[in-house]
Enzyme design. Sequence first.
Site, PDB file in Angstrom:
ATOM      1  CE  LYS B  96     -27.311  15.489  27.333  1.00 29.88           C
ATOM      2  NZ  LYS B  96     -26.952  15.461  28.747  1.00 29.88           N
ATOM      3  NE  ARG B  97     -19.109   9.201  25.057  1.00 35.06           N
ATOM      4  CZ  ARG B  97     -18.787  10.092  25.992  1.00 35.06           C
ATOM      5  NH1 ARG B  97     -19.524  11.168  26.183  1.00 35.06           N
ATOM      6  NH2 ARG B  97     -17.699   9.915  26.734  1.00 35.06           N
TER       7      ARG B  97
END
Lengths: 269, 269
Positions: B96-97
């Site tokens: 989830k960058r």
Amino acid sequence: MELTQLVEQIRRKKSFLCIGLDVDLKKLPTHLLETKDPVFEFNKAIIDATHHLAVALKPNIAFYEALGIKGWESLKKTIDYINEHYPELFTIADAKRGDIGNTSTMYAKAFFEDLNFDSVTVAPYMGRDSVEPFLAFKDRHTILLSLTSNPGAFDFQTKEYAAKPLYQNVLETSKNYVNSENLMYVIGATKAEYLKDIRAIVPESFLLVPGVGAQGGSLKEVCKYGLNDNVGLLVNSSRGILYASKGKDFAEKAAEKAKDLQLQMASFL
Amino acid sequence: MELTQLVEQIRRKKSFLCIGLDVDLKKLPTHLLETKDPVFEFNKAIIDATHHLAVALKPNIAFYEALGIKGWESLKKTIDYINEHYPELFTIADAKRGDIGNTSTMYAKAFFEDLNFDSVTVAPYMGRDSVEPFLAFKDRHTILLSLTSNPGAFDFQTKEYAAKPLYQNVLETSKNYVNSENLMYVIGATKAEYLKDIRAIVPESFLLVPGVGAQGGSLKEVCKYGLNDNVGLLVNSSRGILYASKGKDFAEKAAEKAKDLQLQMASFL
């Protein structure tokens, strides 16, 4: 760290400067590349030279992750060094995390417990149960993305959403999260003209403001609408300070750049 | 990995199962805790027992980060083991960058170069220049959050935004990003009723669907609207497979649970 300690430090140092530790091997002074841990040696020198001018330090986690396990070790040594030698500095893990509840709890443990940061940046897209696990840690702070400094901010954040721009909805909705007293917000300096509306929604919150310097934001504009009774601002500069010189005088030159910003800040306090 | 290889694998195995490696030390079989690297030993056993039933493996990065440098080492050993022994498996770094351009490039390097994952999950909030640095890598895939499986999804994603729910805007806007052929999307199984609208916007994209099992999503509902000509689905299960038993038979029991799901999937192909 309690907020009162941060505010006291800002008043004492006449500075609300945050230095972003975005350490890129390609930009380091060449003489450091021969040391065992160039990233840590660079950080240590910058921190020693600027700790009295800044109130916060913000390692950008991506730059450490890109170096693999060695990078993670440099990060750990850096945060340990700050906490041991300059415990008054407010530390920010610029990580932009956020996931479903049990996963966010794991990220919170990584940054608040394993690494012992005072705060972490979090993306709001997944909503309440992705943010509250971070807020559950006492005297730790969650810095939620609201209006970021990059061009992509116009893709979603500023567009109309339920009759308001999305970033305002993020501010309003997150105010109702459990333990929202531990919230701060990321507001890009390149969007200073929005700060009046933002302060109407979150008059008391601290704002972390990147984008002064390399990205072109104006400190004067940010202060005009962003300052509140507790100062309420942390203004970040990374590349403009870190890479002021590539020679052996890099730390000294970084301190000069930091001093320039600190003096400007003092004039607004 | 090229998409054609993934599709071929799905057809051959009659499975579109992704196993989430959310490895929590507290839930591991106790006999593993005496080994030098319990997380890696657990992953190795699960992978060996299930590789013929699954087409994708998805380490949840938070669970490794929470263990500090040791966790990062377990992650590195896990991805190296998969790439060496089961190179046909599609690997997903569930991270989830997402950050401003030069920082996203660093995250992309961390996952695509240093760790050698086939894909990474990315949050869309910061817009185009936070996503395109990931898309620039050939035969690597970026799995953008659109409609997530958690309750917080209703905070922003499903709300009306420019006359459409925000998650639909994410789909439509991201289709125009450079190299958007490398995009996939996260769509929670708990939101299966939305899949008809989603397929109208992205008929050809692969969807990574978490939320079957512990979170209560229905595989049948997901398949009804989600399948396309190339299958186009990766359905994830984590806790339901990993922690089927806490005894020495944990890998065997995990394979039984995976087999159950694979057989159900085969019936929809």
